[in-house]
Write an enzyme that holds these catalytic residues in place. Structure first.
Site, PDB file in Angstrom:
ATOM      1  N   ARG A 129       0.810  -1.236   0.000  1.00 49.31           N
ATOM      2  CA  ARG A 129       0.000   0.000   0.000  1.00 49.31           C
ATOM      3  C   ARG A 129       0.835   1.274   0.000  1.00 49.31           C
ATOM      4  NH1 ARG A 129      -2.915  -3.219   3.428  1.00 49.31           N
ATOM      5  NH2 ARG A 129      -4.746  -4.090   2.404  1.00 49.31           N
ATOM      6  N   LYS A 151       3.031  11.466 -11.368  1.00 48.34           N
ATOM      7  CA  LYS A 151       2.170  10.556 -12.151  1.00 48.34           C
ATOM      8  C   LYS A 151       2.933   9.268 -12.385  1.00 48.34           C
ATOM      9  CE  LYS A 151      -0.826  13.411 -15.036  1.00 48.34           C
ATOM     10  NZ  LYS A 151      -1.136  13.737 -16.448  1.00 48.34           N
ATOM     11  N   GLU A 193      10.099  17.991 -25.615  1.00 51.26           N
ATOM     12  CA  GLU A 193       9.283  18.263 -24.407  1.00 51.26           C
ATOM     13  C   GLU A 193       9.696  19.593 -23.774  1.00 51.26           C
ATOM     14  OE1 GLU A 193       6.641  16.745 -23.159  1.00 51.26           O
ATOM     15  OE2 GLU A 193       6.699  14.638 -23.748  1.00 51.26           O
ATOM     16  N   LYS A 235       7.459  22.764 -14.768  1.00 52.93           N
ATOM     17  CA  LYS A 235       6.547  21.682 -14.374  1.00 52.93           C
ATOM     18  C   LYS A 235       6.260  21.744 -12.874  1.00 52.93           C
ATOM     19  CE  LYS A 235       5.206  16.980 -15.045  1.00 52.93           C
ATOM     20  NZ  LYS A 235       5.462  15.671 -15.625  1.00 52.93           N
ATOM     21  N   GLU A 245      -4.414  17.549 -11.839  1.00 54.26           N
ATOM     22  CA  GLU A 245      -4.852  17.845 -13.210  1.00 54.26           C
ATOM     23  C   GLU A 245      -6.343  18.145 -13.299  1.00 54.26           C
ATOM     24  OE1 GLU A 245      -2.639  15.789 -16.373  1.00 54.26           O
ATOM     25  OE2 GLU A 245      -4.516  15.624 -17.458  1.00 54.26           O
ATOM     26  N   ARG A 249      -2.895  22.024 -14.901  1.00 55.79           N
ATOM     27  CA  ARG A 249      -1.942  20.980 -15.280  1.00 55.79           C
ATOM     28  C   ARG A 249      -2.214  20.420 -16.678  1.00 55.79           C
ATOM     29  NH1 ARG A 249       0.728  16.168 -11.479  1.00 55.79           N
ATOM     30  NH2 ARG A 249       1.959  15.271 -13.159  1.00 55.79           N
ATOM     31  N   ASN A 253      -0.322  18.947 -21.467  1.00 60.66           N
ATOM     32  CA  ASN A 253      -0.693  18.025 -22.546  1.00 60.66           C
ATOM     33  C   ASN A 253      -0.682  18.680 -23.920  1.00 60.66           C
ATOM     34  OD1 ASN A 253      -1.220  15.662 -20.959  1.00 60.66           O
ATOM     35  ND2 ASN A 253      -2.972  16.761 -20.137  1.00 60.66           N
ATOM     36  N   HIS A 256      -0.286  16.582 -26.988  1.00 58.51           N
ATOM     37  CA  HIS A 256      -0.491  15.184 -26.611  1.00 58.51           C
ATOM     38  C   HIS A 256      -1.753  14.566 -27.207  1.00 58.51           C
ATOM     39  CE1 HIS A 256       2.864  15.934 -24.036  1.00 58.51           C
ATOM     40  NE2 HIS A 256       2.808  14.751 -23.470  1.00 58.51           N
ATOM     41  N   HIS A 260      -0.549  11.375 -28.810  1.00 63.18           N
ATOM     42  CA  HIS A 260      -0.945  10.045 -28.326  1.00 63.18           C
ATOM     43  C   HIS A 260      -1.663   9.262 -29.420  1.00 63.18           C
ATOM     44  CE1 HIS A 260      -0.768  10.836 -23.692  1.00 63.18           C
ATOM     45  NE2 HIS A 260       0.381  10.451 -24.191  1.00 63.18           N
ATOM     46  N   HIS A 273       8.325   8.793 -27.889  1.00 66.10           N
ATOM     47  CA  HIS A 273       7.243   9.600 -27.313  1.00 66.10           C
ATOM     48  C   HIS A 273       7.403  11.093 -27.656  1.00 66.10           C
ATOM     49  CE1 HIS A 273       4.176  10.839 -24.486  1.00 66.10           C
ATOM     50  NE2 HIS A 273       5.043  11.637 -23.892  1.00 66.10           N
TER      51      HIS A 273
HETATM   52  N1  LIG Z   1       4.794  10.336 -15.596  1.00 63.31           N
HETATM   53  C1  LIG Z   1       4.783  11.353 -16.431  1.00 63.31           C
HETATM   54  O1  LIG Z   1       4.418  12.475 -16.071  1.00 63.31           O
HETATM   55  C2  LIG Z   1       5.256  11.157 -17.853  1.00 63.31           C
HETATM   56  C3  LIG Z   1       5.499  12.265 -18.674  1.00 63.31           C
HETATM   57  C4  LIG Z   1       6.014  12.042 -19.957  1.00 63.31           C
HETATM   58  C5  LIG Z   1       6.264  10.754 -20.399  1.00 63.31           C
HETATM   59  N2  LIG Z   1       6.000   9.697 -19.571  1.00 63.31           N
HETATM   60  C6  LIG Z   1       6.282   8.319 -20.010  1.00 63.31           C
HETATM   61  O2  LIG Z   1       7.684   8.201 -20.221  1.00 63.31           O
HETATM   62  C7  LIG Z   1       7.901   7.131 -21.159  1.00 63.31           C
HETATM   63  C8  LIG Z   1       8.959   7.555 -22.155  1.00 63.31           C
HETATM   64  O3  LIG Z   1      10.149   7.781 -21.453  1.00 63.31           O
HETATM   65  P1  LIG Z   1      11.561   7.869 -22.222  1.00 63.31           P
HETATM   66  O4  LIG Z   1      11.415   8.726 -23.416  1.00 63.31           O
HETATM   67  O5  LIG Z   1      12.566   8.218 -21.184  1.00 63.31           O
HETATM   68  O6  LIG Z   1      11.754   6.405 -22.793  1.00 63.31           O
HETATM   69  P2  LIG Z   1      12.333   5.037 -22.186  1.00 63.31           P
HETATM   70  O7  LIG Z   1      12.123   4.952 -20.744  1.00 63.31           O
HETATM   71  O8  LIG Z   1      11.798   3.977 -23.067  1.00 63.31           O
HETATM   72  O9  LIG Z   1      13.896   5.159 -22.469  1.00 63.31           O
HETATM   73  C9  LIG Z   1      14.331   5.286 -23.802  1.00 63.31           C
HETATM   74  C10 LIG Z   1      15.498   4.360 -24.127  1.00 63.31           C
HETATM   75  O10 LIG Z   1      16.706   4.931 -23.634  1.00 63.31           O
HETATM   76  C11 LIG Z   1      17.468   3.959 -22.933  1.00 63.31           C
HETATM   77  N3  LIG Z   1      18.246   4.713 -21.941  1.00 63.31           N
HETATM   78  C12 LIG Z   1      17.775   5.286 -20.818  1.00 63.31           C
HETATM   79  N4  LIG Z   1      18.739   5.990 -20.229  1.00 63.31           N
HETATM   80  C13 LIG Z   1      19.858   5.851 -20.978  1.00 63.31           C
HETATM   81  C14 LIG Z   1      21.179   6.362 -20.885  1.00 63.31           C
HETATM   82  N5  LIG Z   1      21.537   7.197 -19.920  1.00 63.31           N
HETATM   83  N6  LIG Z   1      22.069   5.998 -21.834  1.00 63.31           N
HETATM   84  C15 LIG Z   1      21.702   5.182 -22.860  1.00 63.31           C
HETATM   85  N7  LIG Z   1      20.461   4.699 -23.014  1.00 63.31           N
HETATM   86  C16 LIG Z   1      19.538   5.031 -22.083  1.00 63.31           C
HETATM   87  C17 LIG Z   1      16.437   3.015 -22.379  1.00 63.31           C
HETATM   88  O11 LIG Z   1      16.995   1.763 -22.089  1.00 63.31           O
HETATM   89  C18 LIG Z   1      15.419   2.965 -23.523  1.00 63.31           C
HETATM   90  O12 LIG Z   1      15.843   2.033 -24.507  1.00 63.31           O
HETATM   91  C19 LIG Z   1       6.567   6.836 -21.794  1.00 63.31           C
HETATM   92  O13 LIG Z   1       6.091   5.594 -21.300  1.00 63.31           O
HETATM   93  C20 LIG Z   1       5.672   7.973 -21.322  1.00 63.31           C
HETATM   94  O14 LIG Z   1       4.323   7.577 -21.178  1.00 63.31           O
HETATM   95  C21 LIG Z   1       5.519   9.862 -18.320  1.00 63.31           C
END
Ligand SMILES: NC(=O)c1ccc[n+]([C@@H]2O[C@H](COP(=O)([O-])OP(=O)(O)OC[C@H]3O[C@@H](n4cnc5c(N)ncnc54)[C@H](O)[C@@H]3O)[C@@H](O)[C@H]2O)c1
Length: 373
Positions: A129, A151, A193, A235, A245, A249, A253, A256, A260, A273
């Site tokens: 929990r 999030k 972003e 942010k 949100e 907030r 998006n 997005h 998306h 992304h």
């Molecule tokens: N929680 C939130 O507010 C929020 C906001 C935006 C995006 N997201 C989520 O984030 C995700 C996308 O995140 P992302 O773009 O970081 O992608 P990801 O987590 O898939 O990482 C991208 C790639 O980079 C590699 N990698 C990571 N760090 C590295 C490093 N230092 N050196 C070499 N390779 C490295 C990873 O292994 C992966 O293959 C999506 O699922 C999206 O929905 C969440």
């Protein structure tokens, strides 16, 4: 814009405070944080790290350098890729925590990109929990966006991030040295972003990115630190005002709704992304331009800046599929379509009266650009 407070800690690492109705935590941004990690952690009997095999292969030596013998953390792995951002993996990881003896006082460190951050946060939110966790984002996208704001979640077959929870970390350590091993395409995806952050709420950040493209793309550490810290401040400020949100907030998006839809219709395979969001921002800009919420001159500046951080990969889908996917956006309520439109550079608002025709016209315009790219 009201700014989140910035102060300097004892080792001169810029620190941004996130302060929401339910949580308060620091986000450290700078180089050399990882080798000082152990002394920054709260004292806990057990520390667990969630990471991916690729990241661990690159960074485990640095990560573990500050941990004394006998106090090494236990490591859990999640393979890279959206297909592993699923409930089945959360259950597997929770079982591994239980069999390894994790209890309510254990600490989890999510060390990776946005997927590891979202999954680690979700695991921490529901294991017994709720346990404490710390974010160590290793992609630019995770540093400027996903690690901050609480999030967390996972995907369902029916759509992205459809299950999850708000669960803030105790701290975020954004060590920019981690970006040295990040592929250039991933870096650019994160920069889109930051362009978003500038367009919706920080005209100074946008101008800096517009004027320093080459320096930023060459990964100049001072320039990157500025971009990352400004994006996080934006942010932190927004989630401080509207944690769950219910209003402001939603401007995060921007890009997005269509972004998306592109991810859904291309099954997350074709674009990163941040790249999908960049295409989505172009569609939203066109919609804003045709409504007159943003001038052509401002819209063109944003477009030019997005393409300057490109190239943006093309993709194959139809306007009808995108329109359909965009119509099922999570932001919509009782069939009212919610859309974030820029009002110039540094301001955006959420509107509820975007018509089907306006959306389809903007998608068509964007798809013409996709075909040109
Ligand atoms: N929680 C939130 O507010 C929020 C906001 C935006 C995006 N997201 C989520 O984030 C995700 C996308 O995140 P992302 O773009 O970081 O992608 P990801 O987590 O898939 O990482 C991208 C790639 O980079 C590699 N990698 C990571 N760090 C590295 C490093 N230092 N050196 C070499 N390779 C490295 C990873 O292994 C992966 O293959 C999506 O699922 C999206 O929905 C969440």
């Amino acid at each position: 814009m009201q700014r989140a407070r910035v102060r300097y800690d004892e080792k001169n690492v810029p620190t941004i405070q996130v302060k929401t109705a339910s949580a308060k935590y620091p986000v450290l941004v700078g180089g050399g944080i990882l080798p000082t990690l152990h002394r920054r952690l709260p004292k806990r009997n057990r520390v667990f790290v969630l990471t991916s095999p690729e990241i661990w292969a690159l960074w485990s030596r640095r990560f573990l350098a500050s941990f004394p013998k006998g106090e090494q953390p236990s490591v859990l792995f999640l393979p890279a890729g959206e297909q592993y951002k699923r409930m089945a993996q959360v259950e597997r990881l929770a079982s591994e925590l239980a069999y390894a003896g994790a209890d309510r006082s254990s600490l989890l460190i999510a060390f990776g990109g946005g997927i590891i951050g979202d999954m680690g946060g979700f695991l921490a939110a529901i294991y017994m929990r709720g346990i404490d966790y710390i974010q160590i984002p290793s992609t630019l996208l995770a540093q400027v966006d996903s690690s901050v704001g609480g999030k967390t979640g996972a995907n369902l077959a029916a759509g992205k991030n459809l299950i999850g929870s708000f669960h803030h970390p105790l701290a975020v350590y954004a060590d920019i040295d981690l970006l040295h091993t990040l592929p250039q395409r991933e870096l650019r995806a994160g920069l889109f972003e930051s362009i978003k952050a500038g367009v919706i709420r920080d005209a100074r950040l946008f101008r800096f990115m517009e004027q320093n493209t080459a320096t930023i793309l060459k990964r100049d550490s001072k320039a990157l630190e500025y971009v990352i810290a400004a994006s996080i401040r934006m942010k932190a400020n927004v989630v401080g005002i509207d944690e769950k949100e219910s209003g402001l907030r939603m401007i995060l998006n921007f890009g997005h709704t269509v972004g998306h839809a592109i991810e859904t219709t291309t099954h997350y395979r074709k674009l990163l992304h941040g790249e999908a969001i960049a295409w989505g921002m172009l569609a939203a800009l066109q919609l804003g331009r045709s409504r007159g919420t943003i001038s052509s001159a401002h819209a063109e500046r944003v477009e030019r800046t997005i393409f300057a951080y490109g190239p943006l990969p093309s993709f194959n889908t139809t306007a009808a599929k995108l329109f359909d996917a965009a119509s099922h956006d999570k932001k919509n309520r009782a069939s009212v379509r919610r859309f974030v439109l820029p009002d110039g550079i540094g301001n955006a608002s959420v509107v509820e009266n975007v018509t089907d025709t306006e959306l389809i016209t903007a998608i068509d315009w964007m798809l013409a650009k996709v075909r040109e790219s």
